[in-house]
Design an enzyme around this catalytic site. Structure first.
Site, PDB file in Angstrom:
ATOM      1  N   ASP A   1       0.833  -1.201   0.000  1.00 53.21           N
ATOM      2  CA  ASP A   1       0.000   0.000   0.000  1.00 53.21           C
ATOM      3  C   ASP A   1       0.869   1.253   0.000  1.00 53.21           C
ATOM      4  O   ASP A   1       0.603   2.214  -0.727  1.00 53.21           O
ATOM      5  CB  ASP A   1      -0.919  -0.025   1.227  1.00 53.21           C
ATOM      6  CG  ASP A   1      -1.767   1.215   1.349  1.00 53.21           C
ATOM      7  OD1 ASP A   1      -2.685   1.385   0.526  1.00 53.21           O
ATOM      8  OD2 ASP A   1      -1.507   2.028   2.260  1.00 53.21           O
TER       9      ASP A   1
ATOM     10  N   GLU B   1      -1.781  -5.461  -3.907  1.00 46.80           N
ATOM     11  CA  GLU B   1      -0.858  -4.681  -3.076  1.00 46.80           C
ATOM     12  C   GLU B   1       0.269  -5.561  -2.556  1.00 46.80           C
ATOM     13  O   GLU B   1       1.434  -5.129  -2.512  1.00 46.80           O
ATOM     14  CB  GLU B   1      -1.609  -4.040  -1.912  1.00 46.80           C
ATOM     15  CG  GLU B   1      -2.512  -2.900  -2.323  1.00 46.80           C
ATOM     16  CD  GLU B   1      -3.197  -2.238  -1.151  1.00 46.80           C
ATOM     17  OE1 GLU B   1      -3.460  -1.027  -1.232  1.00 46.80           O
ATOM     18  OE2 GLU B   1      -3.480  -2.921  -0.148  1.00 46.80           O
TER      19      GLU B   1
END
Length: 226
Positions: A44, A116
């Site tokens: 992220d 991610e």
């Protein structure tokens, strides 16, 4: 594993990182395995810095607030889900039987989180340039981002923001149909503007169906959503 590496254009030196990125927590029960949750956390941040730098360098006259809004649209779950679908990521995820039976391979959150985690795995294996080379081809063209006509994100919120420009207009959602067995439901939702249907969508949950209905409505209004 080789097939996925060919799709993403990156060959891992340490394939255990790739395996970890593809391991959902439901698969680790009773096994001495790591899930992809820690990699998701790192990915992220890597995604955010790569996208931030790209926007900063290429949209030189855009104010901070608009850059923040564009970045949020590009890195959110509803954006990462179609990115993951482009490389058929769900096919490669290690899932527990329960998630497998309930459509986990196409669940928005599972695919977005795995995407991610994959970013983090590439970053740890090959560094920031390798991660950047993987991420940037997924980013929409700059002209679409800059003109405000490219929308990714929480489509219900985006639609509400569009409609709120006319305070007298009212948005509502209804579940029009429900089918399938308990472990594999399919929902159809309508979004209504002042009682008139302006979009319809389907999904494996009511929330997903409503999001897809809002997405169709936005698209019909002339905005690009994919």
């Amino acid at each position: 594993m080789k097939e996925l590496q060919k799709k993403i254009g990156y060959t891992f030196k340490n394939e255990k990182l790739l395996e970890e990125a593809l391991t959902h927590s439901s698969f680790t029960n009773g096994k001495h395995l790591k899930s992809n949750e820690r990699l998701e956390f790192l990915g992220d941040s890597v995604l955010s810095i790569v996208v931030s730098k790209y926007l900063f360098e290429n949209l030189k006259n855009m104010p901070e607030g608009q850059l923040t809004k564009i970045r949020a649209g590009v890195v959110c779950e509803n954006a990462l889900y179609p990115f993951a679908r482009k490389i058929d990521l769900g096919k490669y995820i290690f899932l527990g039987k329960g998630e497998e039976m309930t459509g986990g391979r196409d669940r928005h959150s599972i695919l977005a989180d795995a995407f991610e985690a994959l970013i983090a795995a590439i970053y740890l294996d090959g560094g920031i340039e390798a991660a950047r080379s993987f991420i940037l081809p997924f980013i929409p063209p700059l002209e679409k981002l800059a003109n405000g006509k490219f929308l990714l994100g929480d489509y219900k919120t985006v639609l509400q923001e569009i409609i709120q420009q006319n305070p007298e207009e009212k948005i509502a959602y209804e579940i029009a149909a429900e089918s399938g067995q308990a472990h594999n439901k399919q929902f159809t939702a309508n979004v209504l503007l002042n009682g008139q249907i302006i979009g319809t969508g389907t999904g494996k949950s009511k929330k997903e169906a409503e999001q897809n209905a809002a997405r169709e409505a936005i698209s019909l209004m002339g905005y690009e959503t994919n």
